[in-house]
Design a protein around this motif. Sequence first.
Motif, PDB file in Angstrom:
ATOM      1  N   PHE A 158       0.834  -1.203   0.000  1.00 46.85           N
ATOM      2  CA  PHE A 158       0.000   0.000   0.000  1.00 46.85           C
ATOM      3  C   PHE A 158       0.869   1.254   0.000  1.00 46.85           C
ATOM      4  CE2 PHE A 158      -2.527   3.307   2.188  1.00 46.85           C
ATOM      5  CZ  PHE A 158      -3.597   3.364   1.299  1.00 46.85           C
ATOM      6  N   ASN A 205       1.417   4.381   1.356  1.00 50.40           N
ATOM      7  CA  ASN A 205       0.892   5.032   2.555  1.00 50.40           C
ATOM      8  C   ASN A 205       0.923   6.555   2.504  1.00 50.40           C
ATOM      9  OD1 ASN A 205       3.617   5.439   2.935  1.00 50.40           O
ATOM     10  ND2 ASN A 205       3.806   3.993   4.631  1.00 50.40           N
ATOM     11  N   VAL A 236      -7.523  -1.169   5.865  1.00 45.66           N
ATOM     12  CA  VAL A 236      -6.315  -0.386   5.595  1.00 45.66           C
ATOM     13  C   VAL A 236      -6.363   0.947   6.335  1.00 45.66           C
ATOM     14  CG1 VAL A 236      -4.990   0.803   3.802  1.00 45.66           C
ATOM     15  CG2 VAL A 236      -5.883  -1.496   3.373  1.00 45.66           C
ATOM     16  N   ILE A 293       2.017  -2.003   4.653  1.00 42.87           N
ATOM     17  CA  ILE A 293       0.831  -2.855   4.596  1.00 42.87           C
ATOM     18  C   ILE A 293       0.880  -3.589   3.262  1.00 42.87           C
ATOM     19  CG2 ILE A 293      -1.691  -2.919   4.645  1.00 42.87           C
ATOM     20  CD1 ILE A 293      -1.525  -0.129   6.043  1.00 42.87           C
TER      21      ILE A 293
END
Length: 255
Positions: free
Chosen positions: A117, A119, A211, A222
């Motif tokens: 992910f 972020n 998330v 993640i």
Amino acid sequence: MLKEKNQQLYGNEYKIDLNFFSNKSDNIHHILCWEKENFIGYVALNSYDLEELEVTMIVDPNQIVIAKLQETVQNFARKHYYKRVLWIVDRNDSYLVDFIKQSGRYNYSFSECAMVFNNSIDLAPSNCLLEFAKKEDTTAISCLEDGSDHGEYKVIEAADLAKTLVFKKDGEIIASIRLEKSDKECGIYGFVVRPDMRGKGIGRKIITQVVHQLMIEKFSRIYLEVETTNNSAMGLYRSIGFEQHVLYDYYSSVV
């Protein structure tokens, strides 16, 4: 050190979760290879059932060492009555990929895309209500993972159940997801929505909420994995901010 060295020298990635080394389970085993005082090879063995053994190897480009470790894995699989061995390798690890192909022992099975992910994205919550799985939810979760209404009962270890979240509608579990947290990293596994409830935006709401919560908890990394043939899932993950990190190819052999 071997893992970090190979990542720096060759750019190879390895499908080994940080929890793997501290997880005490009968399903996890380690093979270490030394040459005098030099640590030259490592193999992680993991199984989710009694039929298939997953294998990840970290080793310097040395055919003799790889061949010895490969034979050690095969002997272990035979001793413990596994039916298949499944090797997991970074597609860019050309040396190990070439060895596997040239051995003539393994057949390509499928590929997974490891995604991380981004972020820097400010993901708004979906306010989807999730709850921790209970012991009595085991059968329903097994059916979800099997993709059937009458899935074969599979024992879910208490440690895994404690990491599993479920989404319910009218009292029935229609989705489950497992979070493997370690330090500031979190892996998302076992995310499945009941087949008859797919295509209704439920999966998007669940993964978005998960998330978002992990970002609140300050996890810096993640990640998740998805089969490369699952275009709808890959499209969903990309749309909320996941990016491709590495492609893992799976090669299987009969023991």
